[in-house]
Design a protein around this motif. Structure first.
Motif, PDB file in Angstrom:
ATOM      1  N   PRO A  48       0.811  -1.233   0.000  1.00 29.76           N
ATOM      2  CA  PRO A  48       0.000   0.000   0.000  1.00 29.76           C
ATOM      3  C   PRO A  48       0.839   1.275   0.000  1.00 29.76           C
ATOM      4  CG  PRO A  48      -0.813  -1.577   1.621  1.00 29.76           C
ATOM      5  CD  PRO A  48       0.520  -2.087   1.163  1.00 29.76           C
ATOM      6  N   VAL A  49       0.425   2.215  -0.845  1.00 27.73           N
ATOM      7  CA  VAL A  49       1.017   3.559  -0.877  1.00 27.73           C
ATOM      8  C   VAL A  49      -0.141   4.529  -0.680  1.00 27.73           C
ATOM      9  CG1 VAL A  49       2.396   5.210  -2.169  1.00 27.73           C
ATOM     10  CG2 VAL A  49       2.752   2.755  -2.522  1.00 27.73           C
ATOM     11  N   THR A  50      -0.301   5.016   0.533  1.00 25.55           N
ATOM     12  CA  THR A  50      -1.451   5.855   0.856  1.00 25.55           C
ATOM     13  C   THR A  50      -1.176   7.345   0.655  1.00 25.55           C
ATOM     14  OG1 THR A  50      -0.778   5.856   3.184  1.00 25.55           O
ATOM     15  CG2 THR A  50      -2.351   4.172   2.497  1.00 25.55           C
ATOM     16  N   ASP A  51       0.089   7.726   0.546  1.00 25.51           N
ATOM     17  CA  ASP A  51       0.435   9.137   0.360  1.00 25.51           C
ATOM     18  C   ASP A  51       0.466   9.453  -1.139  1.00 25.51           C
ATOM     19  OD1 ASP A  51       1.568  11.761   1.429  1.00 25.51           O
ATOM     20  OD2 ASP A  51       3.147  11.155   0.032  1.00 25.51           O
ATOM     21  N   GLU A  52      -0.308  10.445  -1.557  1.00 25.29           N
ATOM     22  CA  GLU A  52      -0.433  10.781  -2.974  1.00 25.29           C
ATOM     23  C   GLU A  52       0.897  11.218  -3.571  1.00 25.29           C
ATOM     24  OE1 GLU A  52      -3.921  13.078  -4.996  1.00 25.29           O
ATOM     25  OE2 GLU A  52      -2.352  14.561  -4.594  1.00 25.29           O
ATOM     26  N   ASP A  53       1.652  12.047  -2.858  1.00 30.15           N
ATOM     27  CA  ASP A  53       2.932  12.530  -3.385  1.00 30.15           C
ATOM     28  C   ASP A  53       3.912  11.383  -3.607  1.00 30.15           C
ATOM     29  OD1 ASP A  53       2.030  15.135  -3.406  1.00 30.15           O
ATOM     30  OD2 ASP A  53       2.866  15.626  -1.432  1.00 30.15           O
ATOM     31  N   THR A  54       3.918  10.425  -2.658  1.00 28.77           N
ATOM     32  CA  THR A  54       4.804   9.272  -2.805  1.00 28.77           C
ATOM     33  C   THR A  54       4.388   8.424  -4.003  1.00 28.77           C
ATOM     34  OG1 THR A  54       5.183   9.202  -0.410  1.00 28.77           O
ATOM     35  CG2 THR A  54       5.718   7.211  -1.663  1.00 28.77           C
ATOM     36  N   ALA A  55       3.081   8.251  -4.181  1.00 24.84           N
ATOM     37  CA  ALA A  55       2.579   7.478  -5.320  1.00 24.84           C
ATOM     38  C   ALA A  55       2.980   8.138  -6.641  1.00 24.84           C
ATOM     39  CB  ALA A  55       1.060   7.348  -5.232  1.00 24.84           C
ATOM     40  N   LEU A  56       2.874   9.465  -6.722  1.00 25.79           N
ATOM     41  CA  LEU A  56       3.246  10.178  -7.939  1.00 25.79           C
ATOM     42  C   LEU A  56       4.754  10.112  -8.181  1.00 25.79           C
ATOM     43  CD1 LEU A  56       0.931  13.315  -7.612  1.00 25.79           C
ATOM     44  CD2 LEU A  56       0.745  11.491  -9.319  1.00 25.79           C
ATOM     45  N   LYS A  57       5.528  10.143  -7.107  1.00 29.28           N
ATOM     46  CA  LYS A  57       6.985  10.017  -7.245  1.00 29.28           C
ATOM     47  C   LYS A  57       7.348   8.650  -7.812  1.00 29.28           C
ATOM     48  CE  LYS A  57      11.374  10.977  -6.510  1.00 29.28           C
ATOM     49  NZ  LYS A  57      12.103  11.996  -7.298  1.00 29.28           N
ATOM     50  N   LEU A  58       6.719   7.601  -7.280  1.00 30.83           N
ATOM     51  CA  LEU A  58       6.971   6.252  -7.787  1.00 30.83           C
ATOM     52  C   LEU A  58       6.498   6.121  -9.239  1.00 30.83           C
ATOM     53  CD1 LEU A  58       5.968   4.134  -4.666  1.00 30.83           C
ATOM     54  CD2 LEU A  58       8.277   4.466  -5.581  1.00 30.83           C
ATOM     55  N   GLY A  59       5.360   6.759  -9.549  1.00 28.84           N
ATOM     56  CA  GLY A  59       4.855   6.720 -10.910  1.00 28.84           C
ATOM     57  C   GLY A  59       5.805   7.398 -11.890  1.00 28.84           C
ATOM     58  N   ALA A  60       6.375   8.530 -11.475  1.00 33.12           N
ATOM     59  CA  ALA A  60       7.325   9.246 -12.323  1.00 33.12           C
ATOM     60  C   ALA A  60       8.596   8.423 -12.542  1.00 33.12           C
ATOM     61  CB  ALA A  60       7.664  10.592 -11.701  1.00 33.12           C
ATOM     62  N   LEU A  61       9.069   7.777 -11.496  1.00 31.21           N
ATOM     63  CA  LEU A  61      10.260   6.939 -11.621  1.00 31.21           C
ATOM     64  C   LEU A  61      10.004   5.768 -12.567  1.00 31.21           C
ATOM     65  CD1 LEU A  61      11.413   6.898  -7.901  1.00 31.21           C
ATOM     66  CD2 LEU A  61      12.809   7.680  -9.829  1.00 31.21           C
ATOM     67  N   LYS A  62       8.839   5.135 -12.440  1.00 30.19           N
ATOM     68  CA  LYS A  62       8.525   4.009 -13.319  1.00 30.19           C
ATOM     69  C   LYS A  62       8.402   4.472 -14.771  1.00 30.19           C
ATOM     70  CE  LYS A  62       5.598  -0.081 -13.718  1.00 30.19           C
ATOM     71  NZ  LYS A  62       5.408  -0.022 -15.183  1.00 30.19           N
ATOM     72  N   TYR A  63       7.791   5.627 -14.980  1.00 31.10           N
ATOM     73  CA  TYR A  63       7.664   6.170 -16.331  1.00 31.10           C
ATOM     74  C   TYR A  63       9.052   6.463 -16.906  1.00 31.10           C
ATOM     75  CZ  TYR A  63       5.893   9.014 -20.194  1.00 31.10           C
ATOM     76  OH  TYR A  63       5.597   9.513 -21.439  1.00 31.10           O
ATOM     77  N   ARG A  64       9.907   7.019 -16.087  1.00 34.04           N
ATOM     78  CA  ARG A  64      11.291   7.315 -16.527  1.00 34.04           C
ATOM     79  C   ARG A  64      12.029   6.023 -16.863  1.00 34.04           C
ATOM     80  NH1 ARG A  64      15.650   7.183 -17.865  1.00 34.04           N
ATOM     81  NH2 ARG A  64      17.462   8.494 -17.407  1.00 34.04           N
ATOM     82  N   ILE A  65      11.814   4.972 -16.074  1.00 35.12           N
ATOM     83  CA  ILE A  65      12.472   3.683 -16.321  1.00 35.12           C
ATOM     84  C   ILE A  65      11.929   3.017 -17.578  1.00 35.12           C
ATOM     85  CG2 ILE A  65      12.772   1.342 -15.412  1.00 35.12           C
ATOM     86  CD1 ILE A  65      12.646   2.646 -12.575  1.00 35.12           C
TER      87      ILE A  65
END
Length: 245
Positions: A48-65
């Motif tokens: 679970p990732v309940t913090d929106e900012d953390t979720a967006l950070k992970l999403g940006a990293l995955k998109y970059r990868i």
């Protein structure tokens, strides 16, 4: 392969050590497997990732990868004016990406998430652009390190129900990890109760559920609760397999 020929699929699941100070595997293959496991668990909600900012950070990293971002200085354009115009037009449009491939499913499918879908797409792409100076390998390691610091990293979650007067809401998530057992609220994964393994006894377990005795207040107030879950045997066996070095 012919349609009638059986296909054997081998899946390797790495155990998630909850201590983020423990060094990552030296083997690059194991590290990449851990990365893919973390990505999968973040997206489907098993981590679970309940913090929106953390979720967006992970999403940006995955998109970059996954997609990669080419630095502006490496792009060759004959017409600078046209380049600036194209870039402006591109930034003004909603990026074409499936959020379910980058953000937790619970966030994407929530009422608030659906209302902010367009903004989420922009945030993921813009966040990836800010990572342009990082190598893909650095982005991979950063994704893993963020996951390792999440509160429920290293826990396996099981959705359970009960019909007793126990103060834990029903349904709830039963979290099993090296540190012990946690009872979590289903909406925000807030810990309601937590127990060491010595404070939990299982009387019986089957595919329909399990009967668990939780020792409250130092064992002076044990409570036996019948839990409904399709993963009774798995819940019972998981702590033992998790403790194997």
């Amino acid at each position: 392969f012919a349609e009638s020929q059986p296909v054997f699929v081998f899946k390797k699941k790495l155990f998630l050590n909850p201590n983020f100070l423990v060094p990552l595997p030296d083997d690059k293959t194991d590290t990449n497997l851990l990365l893919r496991q973390c990505m999968s668990m973040v997206l489907d909600g098993k981590l679970p990732v309940t913090d929106e900012d953390t979720a967006l950070k992970l999403g940006a990293l995955k998109y970059r990868i996954d997609v990669g971002i080419v630095p502006e200085k490496e792009k060759k354009k004959k017409d600078k004016d046209k380049k600036d115009k194209d870039k402006k037009d591109k930034d003004s449009k909603e990026p074409k990406l499936n959020l379910k491939n980058y953000l937790p499913l619970a966030l994407v499918t929530s009422k608030a998430g659906k209302a902010k879908a367009s903004q989420y797409k922009v945030d993921v792409v813009n966040g990836a652009k800010q990572l342009v100076n990082l190598t893909t390998e650095q982005c991979r390691m950063q994704y893993i390190q963020i996951c390792r610091q999440l509160p429920l990293f290293g826990y396996t979650l099981f959705l359970c129900e009960h019909s007793s007067q126990w103060r834990v809401p029903s349904p709830f998530y039963l979290g099993i990890g090296l540190a012990g057992v946690q009872c979590l609220k289903p909406n925000d994964f807030e810990t309601v109760l937590s127990f060491a393994y010595g404070e939990v006894e299982v009387d019986e377990a089957n595919e329909k559920g399990l009967s668990v005795k939780f020792n409250l207040e130092g064992g002076s107030n044990p409570v036996t609760v019948a839990l409904k879950s399709k993963s009774g045997p798995t819940i019972v066996n998981l702590p033992y397999s998790a403790l194997i070095p």
